[in-house]
Scaffold this active site. Structure first.
Site, short mmCIF file in Angstrom:
data_model
loop_
_atom_site.label_atom_id
_atom_site.label_comp_id
_atom_site.label_asym_id
_atom_site.label_seq_id
_atom_site.Cartn_x
_atom_site.Cartn_y
_atom_site.Cartn_z
CD GLN A 26 16.03 14.66 8.47
OE1 GLN A 26 16.28 15.30 7.46
NE2 GLN A 26 16.86 13.76 8.97
CD GLU B 253 25.82 31.15 8.10
OE1 GLU B 253 25.50 30.23 8.87
OE2 GLU B 253 25.13 32.18 7.93
NE ARG C 252 18.58 5.56 0.13
CZ ARG C 252 17.55 4.80 0.44
NH1 ARG C 252 17.69 3.86 1.34
NH2 ARG C 252 16.39 4.96 -0.15
N GLY D 185 10.67 3.24 2.84
CA GLY D 185 10.62 4.16 3.98
C GLY D 185 9.28 4.86 4.06
CB THR E 65 7.87 0.96 -3.83
OG1 THR E 65 8.37 1.17 -2.52
CG2 THR E 65 6.41 0.54 -3.81
CG ASP F 113 15.28 10.60 0.30
OD1 ASP F 113 15.18 11.18 1.39
OD2 ASP F 113 15.88 9.52 0.16
O1 F6P Z 1 14.51 6.93 1.30
C1 F6P Z 1 14.17 7.75 2.35
C2 F6P Z 1 15.19 7.74 3.43
O2 F6P Z 1 14.64 8.55 4.40
C3 F6P Z 1 16.60 8.18 3.09
O3 F6P Z 1 16.78 9.55 3.01
C4 F6P Z 1 17.39 7.53 4.18
O4 F6P Z 1 18.72 7.34 3.79
C5 F6P Z 1 16.70 6.23 4.34
O5 F6P Z 1 15.35 6.45 4.00
C6 F6P Z 1 16.80 5.63 5.73
O6 F6P Z 1 16.19 4.38 5.70
P1 F6P Z 1 15.97 3.43 6.96
O7 F6P Z 1 14.75 3.92 7.67
O8 F6P Z 1 15.78 2.09 6.39
O9 F6P Z 1 17.19 3.59 7.83
#
Ligand code: F6P
Length: 328
Positions: A260, A192, A176, A15, A109, A132
């Site tokens: 994000q 909260e 994740r 990612g 990776t 993450d």
């Molecule tokens: O590993 C980073 C991340 O952003 C995770 O938080 C998320 O679950 C995942 O990548 C999403 O991956 P993709 O872009 O392959 O849907």
């Protein structure tokens, strides 16, 4: 004795994360500084298998320190997980006279880099790039800080609607397997409740706590949910459950998703990326291999790739307690 390094390759894989471009820039310029040739590999390990390399010099990375994503592109390569794929990659690397590899990415990776090193005794160095923050051997992965700021900004905006309409919002954030993003943005965004994979709050306690804050005078609420939360329901089922078991709130869901991962890296991530790139290249030049560079106690340190992959990051318990106290 290890071979003298004259040419390095750099790739981004998995990612994308803000700060990857700043890290590529740093690797390329550190190579130029030490009179080492540098090539960029397109599309992560896919490009390694296809021999998709392009020569990069100090000027070729101008204007990218402030850009999100990765100019080298990224992929999650299925072929590199096979022995045949890695053999092809090694042949391409040998043909191009590449002596070492800097791999920027997360645990997938690094697993690829480590196996490649084992099979071909090829020098590799990892730079942790994932929003993450789930890699052992660094307090911060590249992109984590930027993602936190992006998410807090989004929560602030959602709060405007929550308070204008007296609503309860469930906001899903990335993570994740870990709750680092959720825990930090939950505190910074004044949530909260914060639901993370590392802690099972339980549905009854969640409803109880939301009822308590409603009775204490709150007219709107925000619950931050990490996507990997193990409460047993997805965020939409969670919303339905709370809707059915709680009165007085109009409940809504907002899944923030891939926004994000995008955007210009923060100052922190740019500096971190620059430091990591220098450390990665210079460590390879010193003959070190099979490590990841990381930030520990404000210093650049090396951690064996195996440890970085296999270790599990721990949630900061103090932050959990702070969040409990703040949401009274
Ligand atoms: O590993 C980073 C991340 O952003 C995770 O938080 C998320 O679950 C995942 O990548 C999403 O991956 P993709 O872009 O392959 O849907």
């Amino acid at each position: 004795m290890s071979k003298v390094i004259k040419k390095l390759a750099v790739l981004t894989s998995g990612g994308d994360a803000p700060g990857m471009n700043a890290a590529i820039r740093s690797v390329v310029r550190t190579c130029a500084y030490h009179n080492i040739e540098c090539v960029g590999v397109q599309r992560g390990y896919e490009g390694l298998i296809d021999g998709d390399f392009k020569v990069m010099d100090a000027r070729s990375v101008r204007g990218i320190i402030n850009k999100g994503g990765t100019i080298l592109k990224s992929a999650r390569s299925a072929e590199f997980r096979t022995k045949e794929g890695r053999q092809k990659a090694f042949e391409m690397i040998s043909k191009a006279n590449i002596d070492g590899l800097v791999a920027i990415g997360g645990d997938g990776t690094f697993t690829g880099a480590m196996i490649f090193n084992e099979e071909f005794d090829f020098p590799v160095m990892g730079i942790p790039g994932t929003i993450d923050n789930d890699i052992v051997g660094t307090t911060h992965t590249l992109g984590f800080d930027t993602a936190l700021n992006t998410v807090v900004d989004a929560i602030d905006k959602i709060r405007d609607t929550a308070s204008s309409h007296d609503r309860l919002f469930f906001i899903e954030v990335m993570g994740r397997d870990v709750g680092h993003i959720a825990l930090n943005v939950g505190i910074a965004g004044g949530a909260e409740e914060i639901l993370i994979p590392e802690e099972d709050l339980g549905l009854d306690r969640l409803v109880e706590s939301l009822n308590r804050s409603r009775k204490s005078g709150k007219t709107s609420s925000i619950v931050v949910v990490a996507e990997g939360d193990k409460i047993g329901k997805n965020i939409f089922e969670l919303k339905d459950y709370v809707d059915q078991n709680m009165e007085g709130y109009d409940v809504r869901v907002s899944v923030l998703g891939h926004m994000q991962r995008g955007g210009a890296p923060s100052c922190f991530d740019r500096v971190l990326a620059s430091r990591m790139g220098v450390k990665a290249v210079e460590s390879l030049l010193e003959g070190k291999s099979n490590y990841m560079v990381g930030l520990i106690n404000s210093k650049m340190e090396l951690t064996p790739l195996e440890k970085a992959i296999k270790g599990k990051t721990k949630i900061n318990l103090e932050l959990l307690r702070v969040s409990d106290i703040m949401s009274i």
